[in-house]
Design an enzyme around this catalytic site. Sequence first.
Site, PDB file in Angstrom:
ATOM      1  N   ASP A 101       0.799  -1.231   0.000  1.00 18.79           N
ATOM      2  CA  ASP A 101       0.000   0.000   0.000  1.00 18.79           C
ATOM      3  C   ASP A 101       0.831   1.280   0.000  1.00 18.79           C
ATOM      4  OD1 ASP A 101       0.822   0.267   2.616  1.00 18.79           O
ATOM      5  OD2 ASP A 101      -1.144  -0.045   3.502  1.00 18.79           O
ATOM      6  N   CYS A 153     -14.686   0.935  13.255  1.00 20.22           N
ATOM      7  CA  CYS A 153     -15.605   0.678  12.132  1.00 20.22           C
ATOM      8  C   CYS A 153     -15.447  -0.743  11.595  1.00 20.22           C
ATOM      9  CB  CYS A 153     -15.438   1.714  11.025  1.00 20.22           C
ATOM     10  SG  CYS A 153     -13.832   1.705  10.216  1.00 20.22           S
TER      11      CYS A 153
END
Length: 315
Positions: free
Chosen positions: A134, A245
């Site tokens: 990433d 989340c």
Amino acid sequence: MTLHAHHDLALRLKQQAQQLGFDPVGLAAVPAGERLELRTAALERWLAAGYQADMAWMADPRRRAVEQLLPGVRSLLAVGLNYYVEADRAPGALKVARYGWGRDYHRVIDGRLRQLGRWLEQQVPGVGWRACVDSAPLMDKAWAEQAGLGWIGKNGNLINRERGSWLLLGHLLTTLELPADAAATTLCGSCSRCLPACPTGAITEPFVVDSRRCLAFHTIENRDPELPQAITSKLEGWVAGCDICQDVCPWNQQPLQSSEDADLQPRPWLLNLQAEEALGWSDADWDTKLRASALRRLKPWMWRRNLRASRSGTA
């Protein structure tokens, strides 16, 4: 190479990836077509809204043009590394996001992908390839979705049916034309549990995360001497990243396979982080504790800032 040979090589490439600990794995064709174009347009809107905050690298134009990362790229192998480990924090311990519990995933994934690239070169001498984690300017979640690994959820994370969202992503770009897998279908349905769960309302609407309100952004990327009061008051014990989340997502509440991978096992101090003790650690102490950790991104002064903020936030 015949069509049969391409299919055979694709299958063996995936098997090699699985032997290196990756699961799920999938292939996408380059260029990918309409879905990637829509994801690219969504990134453009996100950048235009300023949601990237200080993360200037998100605007790198190569992120929207995979061909610039590897000239002649025709296929992309997306891989997921399960980082869910069944381990609990000590009672009263401060919270660190799961992705940082083990060895630096950039090193782990990059090293294994390079092994995979070298294997591919042995099968097809002269083939072009590039390993991407990433830190590379690639729309990693969008390509993983295109390769069938999972769908991008309303919290912005990639979600897989079996693994939930505890997946670290990597990609192997290649100049070989390999058969693509079907893209993943979105399975969030009407669920929006992640939106109200975010203490700062950072998920402003489904699939849109405003980094300027995100605890993970502020604890890891914010370089200001003090965190904003609006963040400090909502830390809820998080001092390096935030998993709220993900924790509330129903796909993460099913029985999940705990990773046995040695590189992903948690460092004990991360599961028993106490503010009073850690505020006494020297820069050298931090350096030792964070050796080969993705959490080196947080400098010792940032850890101290976050630790102090966690105390004042609960005061």
